[in-house]
Design a protein around this motif. Structure first.
Motif, PDB file in Angstrom:
ATOM      1  N   ILE A 141       0.837  -1.198   0.000  1.00 49.20           N
ATOM      2  CA  ILE A 141       0.000   0.000   0.000  1.00 49.20           C
ATOM      3  C   ILE A 141       0.872   1.249   0.000  1.00 49.20           C
ATOM      4  O   ILE A 141       0.582   2.230  -0.670  1.00 49.20           O
ATOM      5  CB  ILE A 141      -0.939   0.013   1.222  1.00 49.20           C
ATOM      6  N   PHE A 142       1.985   1.188   0.748  1.00 48.40           N
ATOM      7  CA  PHE A 142       2.813   2.376   0.942  1.00 48.40           C
ATOM      8  C   PHE A 142       4.214   1.942   1.323  1.00 48.40           C
ATOM      9  O   PHE A 142       4.396   0.997   2.081  1.00 48.40           O
ATOM     10  CB  PHE A 142       2.204   3.220   2.074  1.00 48.40           C
ATOM     11  N   SER A 143       5.209   2.651   0.821  1.00 48.82           N
ATOM     12  CA  SER A 143       6.599   2.441   1.221  1.00 48.82           C
ATOM     13  C   SER A 143       7.338   3.757   1.051  1.00 48.82           C
ATOM     14  O   SER A 143       7.223   4.403   0.005  1.00 48.82           O
ATOM     15  CB  SER A 143       7.248   1.360   0.361  1.00 48.82           C
ATOM     16  N   SER A 144       8.075   4.160   2.088  1.00 50.18           N
ATOM     17  CA  SER A 144       8.745   5.451   2.028  1.00 50.18           C
ATOM     18  C   SER A 144       9.935   5.496   2.973  1.00 50.18           C
ATOM     19  O   SER A 144       9.920   4.895   4.054  1.00 50.18           O
ATOM     20  CB  SER A 144       7.759   6.563   2.417  1.00 50.18           C
ATOM     21  N   LYS A 145      10.928   6.247   2.567  1.00 54.14           N
ATOM     22  CA  LYS A 145      12.066   6.560   3.430  1.00 54.14           C
ATOM     23  C   LYS A 145      11.555   7.472   4.545  1.00 54.14           C
ATOM     24  O   LYS A 145      10.702   8.332   4.324  1.00 54.14           O
ATOM     25  CB  LYS A 145      13.127   7.260   2.589  1.00 54.14           C
ATOM     26  N   ILE A 146      12.059   7.283   5.750  1.00 62.04           N
ATOM     27  CA  ILE A 146      11.698   8.151   6.872  1.00 62.04           C
ATOM     28  C   ILE A 146      12.728   9.267   6.935  1.00 62.04           C
ATOM     29  O   ILE A 146      13.932   9.008   6.982  1.00 62.04           O
ATOM     30  CB  ILE A 146      11.640   7.356   8.192  1.00 62.04           C
ATOM     31  N   ASP A 147      12.242  10.510   6.927  1.00 61.26           N
ATOM     32  CA  ASP A 147      13.124  11.669   6.866  1.00 61.26           C
ATOM     33  C   ASP A 147      13.346  12.366   8.197  1.00 61.26           C
ATOM     34  O   ASP A 147      14.458  12.794   8.494  1.00 61.26           O
ATOM     35  CB  ASP A 147      12.564  12.715   5.891  1.00 61.26           C
ATOM     36  N   HIS A 148      12.279  12.523   8.997  1.00 56.41           N
ATOM     37  CA  HIS A 148      12.398  13.403  10.154  1.00 56.41           C
ATOM     38  C   HIS A 148      11.322  13.060  11.179  1.00 56.41           C
ATOM     39  O   HIS A 148      10.167  12.825  10.823  1.00 56.41           O
ATOM     40  CB  HIS A 148      12.246  14.862   9.706  1.00 56.41           C
ATOM     41  N   LEU A 149      11.689  13.068  12.443  1.00 54.06           N
ATOM     42  CA  LEU A 149      10.751  12.855  13.543  1.00 54.06           C
ATOM     43  C   LEU A 149      10.181  14.205  13.956  1.00 54.06           C
ATOM     44  O   LEU A 149      10.929  15.121  14.310  1.00 54.06           O
ATOM     45  CB  LEU A 149      11.466  12.187  14.721  1.00 54.06           C
ATOM     46  N   VAL A 150       8.872  14.349  13.896  1.00 50.68           N
ATOM     47  CA  VAL A 150       8.221  15.623  14.190  1.00 50.68           C
ATOM     48  C   VAL A 150       7.672  15.660  15.615  1.00 50.68           C
ATOM     49  O   VAL A 150       7.725  16.699  16.278  1.00 50.68           O
ATOM     50  CB  VAL A 150       7.093  15.907  13.167  1.00 50.68           C
ATOM     51  N   LEU A 202      16.183   6.872  14.700  1.00 51.61           N
ATOM     52  CA  LEU A 202      15.039   6.918  13.801  1.00 51.61           C
ATOM     53  C   LEU A 202      15.050   5.728  12.848  1.00 51.61           C
ATOM     54  O   LEU A 202      16.106   5.263  12.411  1.00 51.61           O
ATOM     55  CB  LEU A 202      15.086   8.229  12.997  1.00 51.61           C
ATOM     56  N   TRP A 203      13.883   5.209  12.510  1.00 52.88           N
ATOM     57  CA  TRP A 203      13.755   4.139  11.540  1.00 52.88           C
ATOM     58  C   TRP A 203      14.169   4.647  10.169  1.00 52.88           C
ATOM     59  O   TRP A 203      14.126   5.846   9.905  1.00 52.88           O
ATOM     60  CB  TRP A 203      12.308   3.632  11.505  1.00 52.88           C
ATOM     61  N   ASP A 204      14.545   3.744   9.274  1.00 54.11           N
ATOM     62  CA  ASP A 204      14.952   4.106   7.916  1.00 54.11           C
ATOM     63  C   ASP A 204      13.789   4.109   6.932  1.00 54.11           C
ATOM     64  O   ASP A 204      13.735   4.945   6.034  1.00 54.11           O
ATOM     65  CB  ASP A 204      16.029   3.140   7.400  1.00 54.11           C
ATOM     66  N   VAL A 205      12.875   3.150   7.080  1.00 53.43           N
ATOM     67  CA  VAL A 205      11.777   2.969   6.122  1.00 53.43           C
ATOM     68  C   VAL A 205      10.503   2.613   6.870  1.00 53.43           C
ATOM     69  O   VAL A 205      10.537   1.868   7.855  1.00 53.43           O
ATOM     70  CB  VAL A 205      12.111   1.849   5.099  1.00 53.43           C
ATOM     71  N   ALA A 206       9.387   3.139   6.376  1.00 55.16           N
ATOM     72  CA  ALA A 206       8.057   2.715   6.814  1.00 55.16           C
ATOM     73  C   ALA A 206       7.353   2.133   5.592  1.00 55.16           C
ATOM     74  O   ALA A 206       7.448   2.693   4.491  1.00 55.16           O
ATOM     75  CB  ALA A 206       7.257   3.892   7.364  1.00 55.16           C
ATOM     76  N   ALA A 207       6.692   1.016   5.774  1.00 57.94           N
ATOM     77  CA  ALA A 207       5.953   0.394   4.675  1.00 57.94           C
ATOM     78  C   ALA A 207       4.690  -0.240   5.230  1.00 57.94           C
ATOM     79  O   ALA A 207       4.667  -0.698   6.381  1.00 57.94           O
ATOM     80  CB  ALA A 207       6.809  -0.665   3.975  1.00 57.94           C
ATOM     81  N   ILE A 208       3.657  -0.244   4.411  1.00 62.68           N
ATOM     82  CA  ILE A 208       2.409  -0.914   4.780  1.00 62.68           C
ATOM     83  C   ILE A 208       2.097  -1.950   3.708  1.00 62.68           C
ATOM     84  O   ILE A 208       2.013  -1.632   2.522  1.00 62.68           O
ATOM     85  CB  ILE A 208       1.240   0.076   4.910  1.00 62.68           C
ATOM     86  N   MET A 209       1.981  -3.194   4.146  1.00 59.63           N
ATOM     87  CA  MET A 209       1.590  -4.309   3.268  1.00 59.63           C
ATOM     88  C   MET A 209       0.176  -4.721   3.651  1.00 59.63           C
ATOM     89  O   MET A 209      -0.161  -4.741   4.841  1.00 59.63           O
ATOM     90  CB  MET A 209       2.512  -5.519   3.465  1.00 59.63           C
ATOM     91  N   GLU A 210      -0.620  -5.051   2.639  1.00 63.35           N
ATOM     92  CA  GLU A 210      -1.959  -5.567   2.899  1.00 63.35           C
ATOM     93  C   GLU A 210      -1.984  -7.045   2.548  1.00 63.35           C
ATOM     94  O   GLU A 210      -1.438  -7.453   1.514  1.00 63.35           O
ATOM     95  CB  GLU A 210      -2.993  -4.816   2.068  1.00 63.35           C
ATOM     96  N   TYR A 211      -2.608  -7.818   3.411  1.00 65.28           N
ATOM     97  CA  TYR A 211      -2.771  -9.261   3.219  1.00 65.28           C
ATOM     98  C   TYR A 211      -4.266  -9.572   3.174  1.00 65.28           C
ATOM     99  O   TYR A 211      -5.061  -8.878   3.820  1.00 65.28           O
ATOM    100  CB  TYR A 211      -2.121 -10.032   4.370  1.00 65.28           C
ATOM    101  N   PRO A 212      -4.678 -10.611   2.454  1.00 63.95           N
ATOM    102  CA  PRO A 212      -6.102 -10.929   2.352  1.00 63.95           C
ATOM    103  C   PRO A 212      -6.770 -11.228   3.701  1.00 63.95           C
ATOM    104  O   PRO A 212      -7.962 -10.994   3.865  1.00 63.95           O
ATOM    105  CB  PRO A 212      -6.141 -12.161   1.452  1.00 63.95           C
ATOM    106  N   SER A 213      -5.982 -11.737   4.659  1.00 60.14           N
ATOM    107  CA  SER A 213      -6.523 -12.078   5.979  1.00 60.14           C
ATOM    108  C   SER A 213      -5.362 -12.359   6.920  1.00 60.14           C
ATOM    109  O   SER A 213      -4.205 -12.483   6.493  1.00 60.14           O
ATOM    110  CB  SER A 213      -7.416 -13.328   5.888  1.00 60.14           C
TER     111      SER A 213
END
Length: 135
Positions: A73-82, A89-100
């Motif tokens: 669904i989403f994948s991105s480099k993490i740039d800055h903690l607000v 700080l983490w390097d990457v955030a990603a969201i995967m969707e699974y059927p169940s």
């Protein structure tokens, strides 16, 4: 950052996930921190970055998930903690969707994932994997 880097979920974590029930799609939030240099046990493996090692896992893993009906669904480099504070700080955030939830467990415990997990372990300094549902 206090993180235990596990290659696979512990059995009680998978049991807890399945215990939530339901057969609707789920989303998994991945927060990834990479080693600067991959930490392979095998000295014959190339000297590459942790991110490169992880991608040797991530690319075929994404294809496997897609073949089972899931998607990125989403994948991105993490740039800055607000807001808030973390030691590192983490390097990457990603969201995967699974059927169940059951589909996630089937994929996560498959021989295909076990075979490529060496790259995940070598690349990751730490990871959080958080199951989410729409509100």
């Amino acid at each position: 950052m206090n993180v235990e880097n596990h290659v696979m979920p512990r059995p009680e974590q998978l049991t807890g996930l399945l215990g939530l029930g339901g057969d609707q799609p789920i989303q998994m939030l991945n927060l990834l921190k990479f080693h600067d240099i991959a930490q392979y046990d095998d000295p014959a493996e190339p000297k590459i970055s942790g991110r490169e090692a992880y991608m040797r896992y991530g690319t075929p893993m994404s294809a496997l998930v897609a073949s089972k009906g899931g998607r990125i669904i989403f994948s991105s480099k993490i740039d800055h903690l607000v807001i808030g504070e973390v030691g590192e700080l983490w390097d990457v955030a990603a969201i995967m969707e699974y059927p169940s939830r059951a589909a996630f467990v089937e994929i996560a415990t498959s021989p295909e994932v076990a075979a490529m997990a060496v790259h995940r372990k070598a690349g990751l300094k730490g990871q959080l994997l958080i199951q989410c549902s729409p509100v």
